[in-house]
Write a protein that holds these residues in place. Structure first.
Motif, PDB file in Angstrom:
ATOM      1  N   PRO A 337       0.823  -1.215   0.000  1.00 22.06           N
ATOM      2  CA  PRO A 337       0.000   0.000   0.000  1.00 22.06           C
ATOM      3  C   PRO A 337       0.851   1.257   0.000  1.00 22.06           C
ATOM      4  O   PRO A 337       1.890   1.322   0.660  1.00 22.06           O
ATOM      5  CB  PRO A 337      -0.814  -0.133   1.291  1.00 22.06           C
ATOM      6  N   GLY A 338       0.409   2.257  -0.755  1.00 16.96           N
ATOM      7  CA  GLY A 338       1.112   3.527  -0.807  1.00 16.96           C
ATOM      8  C   GLY A 338       1.980   3.716  -2.027  1.00 16.96           C
ATOM      9  O   GLY A 338       2.362   4.846  -2.346  1.00 16.96           O
ATOM     10  N   VAL A 339       2.320   2.627  -2.735  1.00 22.44           N
ATOM     11  CA  VAL A 339       3.145   2.761  -3.932  1.00 22.44           C
ATOM     12  C   VAL A 339       2.259   3.138  -5.120  1.00 22.44           C
ATOM     13  O   VAL A 339       1.033   3.026  -5.074  1.00 22.44           O
ATOM     14  CB  VAL A 339       3.912   1.464  -4.247  1.00 22.44           C
ATOM     15  N   ILE A 340       2.896   3.589  -6.197  1.00 27.89           N
ATOM     16  CA  ILE A 340       2.206   3.790  -7.472  1.00 27.89           C
ATOM     17  C   ILE A 340       2.483   2.550  -8.304  1.00 27.89           C
ATOM     18  O   ILE A 340       3.581   2.368  -8.836  1.00 27.89           O
ATOM     19  CB  ILE A 340       2.693   5.064  -8.182  1.00 27.89           C
ATOM     20  N   SER A 341       1.500   1.667  -8.389  1.00 26.91           N
ATOM     21  CA  SER A 341       1.640   0.403  -9.090  1.00 26.91           C
ATOM     22  C   SER A 341       1.055   0.556 -10.493  1.00 26.91           C
ATOM     23  O   SER A 341      -0.106   0.941 -10.646  1.00 26.91           O
ATOM     24  CB  SER A 341       0.916  -0.704  -8.319  1.00 26.91           C
ATOM     25  N   VAL A 342       1.857   0.220 -11.532  1.00 21.92           N
ATOM     26  CA  VAL A 342       1.529   0.617 -12.894  1.00 21.92           C
ATOM     27  C   VAL A 342       1.374  -0.592 -13.817  1.00 21.92           C
ATOM     28  O   VAL A 342       2.275  -1.421 -13.928  1.00 21.92           O
ATOM     29  CB  VAL A 342       2.614   1.550 -13.466  1.00 21.92           C
ATOM     30  N   ALA A 343       0.222  -0.659 -14.488  1.00 20.00           N
ATOM     31  CA  ALA A 343      -0.027  -1.657 -15.529  1.00 20.00           C
ATOM     32  C   ALA A 343       0.471  -1.119 -16.867  1.00 20.00           C
ATOM     33  O   ALA A 343       0.788   0.076 -17.006  1.00 20.00           O
ATOM     34  CB  ALA A 343      -1.510  -1.978 -15.603  1.00 20.00           C
ATOM     35  N   ALA A 344       0.553  -1.989 -17.881  1.00 20.03           N
ATOM     36  CA  ALA A 344       1.051  -1.600 -19.195  1.00 20.03           C
ATOM     37  C   ALA A 344      -0.082  -1.564 -20.205  1.00 20.03           C
ATOM     38  O   ALA A 344      -0.976  -2.419 -20.193  1.00 20.03           O
ATOM     39  CB  ALA A 344       2.131  -2.561 -19.663  1.00 20.03           C
ATOM     40  N   THR A 345      -0.025  -0.567 -21.127  1.00 19.52           N
ATOM     41  CA  THR A 345      -1.066  -0.400 -22.138  1.00 19.52           C
ATOM     42  C   THR A 345      -0.479  -0.426 -23.544  1.00 19.52           C
ATOM     43  O   THR A 345       0.711  -0.230 -23.762  1.00 19.52           O
ATOM     44  CB  THR A 345      -1.814   0.933 -21.942  1.00 19.52           C
ATOM     45  N   THR A 346      -1.380  -0.638 -24.496  1.00 19.18           N
ATOM     46  CA  THR A 346      -1.056  -0.579 -25.915  1.00 19.18           C
ATOM     47  C   THR A 346      -1.286   0.845 -26.421  1.00 19.18           C
ATOM     48  O   THR A 346      -1.727   1.730 -25.684  1.00 19.18           O
ATOM     49  CB  THR A 346      -1.950  -1.540 -26.700  1.00 19.18           C
ATOM     50  N   ALA A 347      -1.055   1.043 -27.723  1.00 21.29           N
ATOM     51  CA  ALA A 347      -1.261   2.353 -28.331  1.00 21.29           C
ATOM     52  C   ALA A 347      -2.736   2.726 -28.400  1.00 21.29           C
ATOM     53  O   ALA A 347      -3.064   3.888 -28.671  1.00 21.29           O
ATOM     54  CB  ALA A 347      -0.651   2.380 -29.734  1.00 21.29           C
ATOM     55  N   THR A 348      -3.622   1.769 -28.135  1.00 26.67           N
ATOM     56  CA  THR A 348      -5.059   2.059 -28.133  1.00 26.67           C
ATOM     57  C   THR A 348      -5.610   2.169 -26.721  1.00 26.67           C
ATOM     58  O   THR A 348      -6.821   2.069 -26.512  1.00 26.67           O
ATOM     59  CB  THR A 348      -5.819   0.977 -28.914  1.00 26.67           C
ATOM     60  N   ASP A 349      -4.752   2.362 -25.748  1.00 24.82           N
ATOM     61  CA  ASP A 349      -5.148   2.556 -24.342  1.00 24.82           C
ATOM     62  C   ASP A 349      -5.875   1.341 -23.775  1.00 24.82           C
ATOM     63  O   ASP A 349      -6.769   1.464 -22.926  1.00 24.82           O
ATOM     64  CB  ASP A 349      -6.029   3.800 -24.182  1.00 24.82           C
ATOM     65  N   THR A 350      -5.484   0.157 -24.216  1.00 29.67           N
ATOM     66  CA  THR A 350      -5.996  -1.078 -23.634  1.00 29.67           C
ATOM     67  C   THR A 350      -4.858  -1.795 -22.929  1.00 29.67           C
ATOM     68  O   THR A 350      -3.681  -1.583 -23.239  1.00 29.67           O
ATOM     69  CB  THR A 350      -6.593  -2.001 -24.702  1.00 29.67           C
ATOM     70  N   ARG A 351      -5.209  -2.652 -21.978  1.00 30.25           N
ATOM     71  CA  ARG A 351      -4.175  -3.397 -21.264  1.00 30.25           C
ATOM     72  C   ARG A 351      -3.487  -4.358 -22.230  1.00 30.25           C
ATOM     73  O   ARG A 351      -4.132  -5.022 -23.037  1.00 30.25           O
ATOM     74  CB  ARG A 351      -4.795  -4.170 -20.102  1.00 30.25           C
ATOM     75  N   THR A 352      -2.158  -4.435 -22.142  1.00 29.08           N
ATOM     76  CA  THR A 352      -1.428  -5.391 -22.958  1.00 29.08           C
ATOM     77  C   THR A 352      -1.755  -6.814 -22.511  1.00 29.08           C
ATOM     78  O   THR A 352      -2.205  -7.044 -21.390  1.00 29.08           O
ATOM     79  CB  THR A 352       0.087  -5.167 -22.857  1.00 29.08           C
ATOM     80  N   THR A 353      -1.513  -7.751 -23.380  1.00 32.18           N
ATOM     81  CA  THR A 353      -1.823  -9.143 -23.039  1.00 32.18           C
ATOM     82  C   THR A 353      -0.946  -9.674 -21.921  1.00 32.18           C
ATOM     83  O   THR A 353      -1.318 -10.621 -21.242  1.00 32.18           O
ATOM     84  CB  THR A 353      -1.636 -10.036 -24.279  1.00 32.18           C
ATOM     85  N   PHE A 354       0.233  -9.060 -21.710  1.00 31.97           N
ATOM     86  CA  PHE A 354       1.148  -9.577 -20.693  1.00 31.97           C
ATOM     87  C   PHE A 354       1.016  -8.892 -19.345  1.00 31.97           C
ATOM     88  O   PHE A 354       1.540  -9.363 -18.351  1.00 31.97           O
ATOM     89  CB  PHE A 354       2.602  -9.456 -21.177  1.00 31.97           C
ATOM     90  N   SER A 355       0.315  -7.765 -19.277  1.00 29.89           N
ATOM     91  CA  SER A 355       0.315  -6.968 -18.049  1.00 29.89           C
ATOM     92  C   SER A 355      -0.550  -7.588 -16.964  1.00 29.89           C
ATOM     93  O   SER A 355      -1.676  -8.028 -17.217  1.00 29.89           O
ATOM     94  CB  SER A 355      -0.195  -5.555 -18.349  1.00 29.89           C
ATOM     95  N   ASN A 356      -0.017  -7.575 -15.738  1.00 28.22           N
ATOM     96  CA  ASN A 356      -0.814  -7.982 -14.582  1.00 28.22           C
ATOM     97  C   ASN A 356      -1.975  -7.020 -14.385  1.00 28.22           C
ATOM     98  O   ASN A 356      -1.960  -5.884 -14.857  1.00 28.22           O
ATOM     99  CB  ASN A 356       0.036  -8.018 -13.316  1.00 28.22           C
ATOM    100  N   ARG A 357      -2.958  -7.463 -13.650  1.00 29.03           N
ATOM    101  CA  ARG A 357      -4.120  -6.652 -13.347  1.00 29.03           C
ATOM    102  C   ARG A 357      -4.493  -6.898 -11.895  1.00 29.03           C
ATOM    103  O   ARG A 357      -3.935  -7.774 -11.245  1.00 29.03           O
ATOM    104  CB  ARG A 357      -5.287  -7.001 -14.270  1.00 29.03           C
TER     105      ARG A 357
END
Length: 830
Positions: A337-357
């Motif tokens: 808690p407290g960190v900035i945890s960041v997922a990865a996106t594609t050029a269309t602002d969707t989550r990449t197939t490899f990114s955690n959620r």
């Protein structure tokens, strides 16, 4: 406030990069900072997902390091005074699980865990370049058109206000190609080489390994407008190189946590505000302003969590990548808690197939086809200007760290020349700005993208609007959990969770979570820089393996105001409904109250706080009474005395052997009559400090008959029962294991319903390292034990029928040999 002076805290991500002798034992103290030397190749020996033979041990203030080393026959490798932890090396042949178990009985030990390593994965496949070469944002970098992530994040619009100049980002990663033409001008020295505990200076050579650290650094802050390559999100921010690995296998959590502490304290190893601190820039919370960590793994780590919390507690922003598994499960740093945890996106602002959620996400940022500087093959050739397309949440994290640098620079107080006088946003305020200005394709929070995709222009605009006063600050919470029936008793936790907050009523924040055989927190947990608001607090504990009691639970409401630093349980504590162990023999603190014990009995009792237990027994002149104790739960430091009827001390022993906290003694009876065995705690005792006291007749040395047999993988095989020594309940023998092919055997008669207790004590720590087994007359194993509660082996078993039974004592450790005692007892009333 020093992190370890407050309550101990407590889940990196899974895997794009995901993580990779001293003999004297002085007390923990503040050590001098690292020295500037060239890095060596600190390559660890791995055992699966951990460094072989290494154990991280957290100690309370005043914890006895010598007791830890003695208990395990271990060597001190390193220490981290700020986090109250030491790194030790245990002897080969002793499992880390067993070593951690042995430390359960050492007072002052908060936790013990392996030195986990998050392994370096194979680079994810990249696609063809996106975009054409063109000028972007008014910069003259010729390949900036390839960097679609800058366009996605609206970086050029943000650059009209700030380019991040004056903000320091620590890149905790592989060694960076610091002289790369598109990075060199932004590198700030000194940096830090954590595996070697040395400073990185301009003269420090690149270690020649890896690309990841260079890619990460370039994503955050590659130099802009220099006529070559591209640019980072914050093209004028400074990069402080913080190397956490020199190994292709990954980075250890010990090295990672030490790097986090250094990022706050800087080269002088003094925390901001400490007397003598000379390297924290004026108006700053730490040596750096932001820490980016694109490593992680699946294992929970206490040292990693406490290292991250050290950063947050001191007001430094912590950015971490969500991981590339892809899963919704927990991963080390990303769930703190407290960190900035960041997922990865594609050029269309969707989550990449490899990114955690998952519900721990803060925001998302581009992480696919990221065009960045790479480590050059010709390190000493300035004309070598290498670039690469890369994929992974490892780059969504530093892209967000770059945006955080723009936010900090925009909101900072500046002098007339525009130089920063004071960085005035807290980690939670930076997180809230990024979250509140992110682009959410769905219009709300999702477990795919968190609050949405980072938009640097919006974030900078919000930062300019009196953000230090207008944006909500975070809150911090420390807790101590206690027994509901007795608030003076602290409870070792299984877990604690906060649910809620004003921003996200469904949010779940995890505090402590005991993991397997290793982590055993002491009833304290912390949250730093979390959202303010109303929470439901859920707690459960203790772990039955620690206390022998069923876990209790507690649900409470907690309201936290913005900027509040709150402690729960500083007086009464947060109550858990836990049934504390009961002592059936209390009160037995005086001779008149003494509990009667006879030969052959093993009594289970509780060594309460500042307790004295007295046991009365009769003995005949000339015989030798053996009085032994065995810790069942908790960590008492037992002492046994024999007194005569007048209270005169006749014999005393506070430790059967060096490093053992259980006492035992053989007492030659001078005259027939009544005697007292007094049991006390050299410490202060405790509600969970249960122990066994046994009274037997000392029978001397058992004859060595070289019985055949072997212990393999905790299993007895080939045992010859024909030579078993005939014994009886109420007797104690001294025996010797010559090698691990020597299995000592004993035969005794028992009746149905009788609860046998067979207890052993090695004369030297771990020598022999006994495996104990109880068998029926046909040689079928009924019960076995390898180090009861992490100490010497003991077996307790209720006999199913009248008859003859066998006991075997051996070892699977080829080096294990030595002398031990073995006592045969029964629980009373059977």
């Amino acid at each position: 406030m020093n992190h370890r002076q407050h309550f101990a805290g407590i889940l990196g991500l899974s895997l794009l990069l995901a993580s990779c002798g001293q003999t004297s034992t002085p007390p923990l103290h503040s050590a001098p900072g690292p020295t500037p030397t060239a890095p060596g190749q600190a390559v660890p020996e791995l055992d699966g997902d951990r460094i072989a033979h290494q154990l991280i041990v957290g100690l309370d203030a005043g914890g006895d390091l010598n007791a830890v080393l003695t208990a395990l026959d271990a060597r001190l490798v390193d220490r981290n005074e700020r986090l109250g932890a030491v790194l030790i090396e245990v002897p080969q042949g002793r499992s880390l699980e067993k070593a951690a178990g042995l430390l359960r009985g050492v007072a002052g030990v908060r936790y013990a865990e392996p030195n986990y390593v998050a392994s370096k994965p194979v680079q994810l496949e990249s696609q063809s370049p996106l975009g054409a070469q063109s000028v972007y944002g008014g910069l003259n970098d010729p390949e900036i058109g390839y960097q679609w992530f800058l366009r996605s994040m609206k970086a050029a619009e943000a650059w009209k206000t700030t380019t991040g100049k004056g903000i320091r980002i620590a890149v905790a990663d592989e060694d960076i190609d610091r002289h790369h033409p598109d990075l060199a001008a932004n590198i700030a020295y000194p940096g830090y080489d954590s595996p070697n505990n040395t400073l990185i200076t301009p003269a420090t050579p690149h270690d020649g390994m890896g690309q990841h650290g260079t890619w990460v650094a370039g994503t955050a802050a590659a130099v802009g407008n220099n006529g070559i390559g591209g640019a980072g999100v914050a093209p004028d921010a400074s990069i402080v190189p913080v190397t956490i690995t020199h190994s292709g296998t990954g980075a250890s959590y010990w090295d990672s946590a030490r790097a986090f502490v250094w990022s706050v304290n800087g080269p002088d190893n003094l925390a901001p505000g400490d007397a003598g601190d000379a390297d924290t820039p004026a108006g700053r919370s730490g040596y750096v302003d932001i820490v980016n960590y694109s490593f992680g793994g699946d294992n929970y780590s206490q040292i990693l969590r406490e290292g991250i919390e050290y950063v947050l507690q001191h007001g430094v922003v912590f950015v971490t990548s969500a991981g590339n598994t892809p899963t919704t499960g927990s991963s080390s740093g990303a769930w703190v808690p407290g960190v900035i945890s960041v997922a990865a996106t594609t050029a269309t602002d969707t989550r990449t197939t490899f990114s955690n959620r998952g519900g721990h996400l803060s925001v998302a940022a581009p992480g696919e086809n990221i065009w960045v500087p790479g480590t050059r093959s010709r390190i000493n050739d300035p004309s070598d200007n290498t670039y690469a397309y890369v994929n992974g949440t490892s780059f969504a994290g530093p892209a967000t760290a770059g945006a955080a640098a723009l936010v900090l620079a925009a909101a900072a107080e500046k002098d007339a020349s525009g130089a920063i006088n004071r960085v005035n946003l807290t980690p939670a305020q930076v997180r809230h700005i990024l979250e509140d200005t992110a682009h959410s394709p769905t219009g709300g929070y999702t477990t795919d993208l968190g609050y949405g995709v980072v938009r640097a222009d919006r974030a900078v605009d919000m930062a300019l609007n009196d953000a230090s006063n207008r944006v909500e600050k975070g809150a911090s919470l420390d807790m101590r959990f206690v027994a509901q029936s007795d608030p003076s008793v602290g409870i070792p936790l299984v877990g604690v969770t906060l649910k809620g907050s004003e921003r996200r009523p469904d949010q779940l924040l995890y505090g402590q979570s005991a993991a397997g055989a290793f982590v055993y927190p002491s009833g304290h947990t912390s949250f730093y820089e979390i959202d303010a608001g109303d929470y439901q607090l859920f707690a459960s504990g203790p772990r039955p393996i620690l206390t022998g009691t069923a876990p209790g639970s507690s649900v409470a409401s907690v309201s936290l105001s913005p900027g509040e630093r709150r402690t729960l349980g500083d007086q009464a504590g947060v109550p858990l409904a836990v049934a504390l162990p009961a002592d059936p023999y209390e009160p037995n603190n005086t001779p008149a109250q003494a509990t009667a014990i006879t030969y052959g009995q093993g009594l289970e009792a509780v060594m309460g706080e500042r307790d004295t237990d007295l046991y009365r027994f009769s003995a005949q002149a000339g015989e030798t009474a053996f009085i032994g104790t065995q810790t069942l739960l908790g960590s008492p430091d037992l002492k046994v005395r024999v007194l005569d009827g007048s209270g005169k001390e006749l014999a005393v022993n506070a430790s059967f052997r060096s490093g053992l906290r259980d006492a035992a003694l053989a007492f030659r009876v001078p005259a027939s009559g009544q005697y007292f065995a007094e049991i006390t705690d050299e410490g202060v005792g405790g509600a969970f400090n249960t122990y066994l006291v046994g009274l037997t007749r000392w029978k001397g040395q058992a004859p060595e008959q070289n019985e055949a047999g072997r212990v393999t993988n905790d299993t007895f095989g080939g045992v010859d029962w024909s030579k078993a020594l005939g014994t009886a309940v109420g007797e104690t023998y001294e025996a010797t294991l010559a090698t691990n092919t020597d299995v000592d055997t004993f035969r005794l008669s028992a009746r149905a319903g009788q609860t046998l207790v067979i207890d052993t004590l090695a004369h030297e720590s771990g020598k022999p390292d006994l495996m104990l087994g109880l068998f029926d007359a046909q040689g079928q194993l009924l019960a076995s034990n390898d180090d009861f509660t992490g100490q010497d082996s003991m077996v307790t078993f209720e006999v199913p029928s009248d008859g003859e039974y066998f006991v075997a004592a051996g070892s699977y450790n080829a080096e294990s040999k030595g002398t031990y005692t073995i006592s045969f007892m029964e629980k009373p009333g059977q």
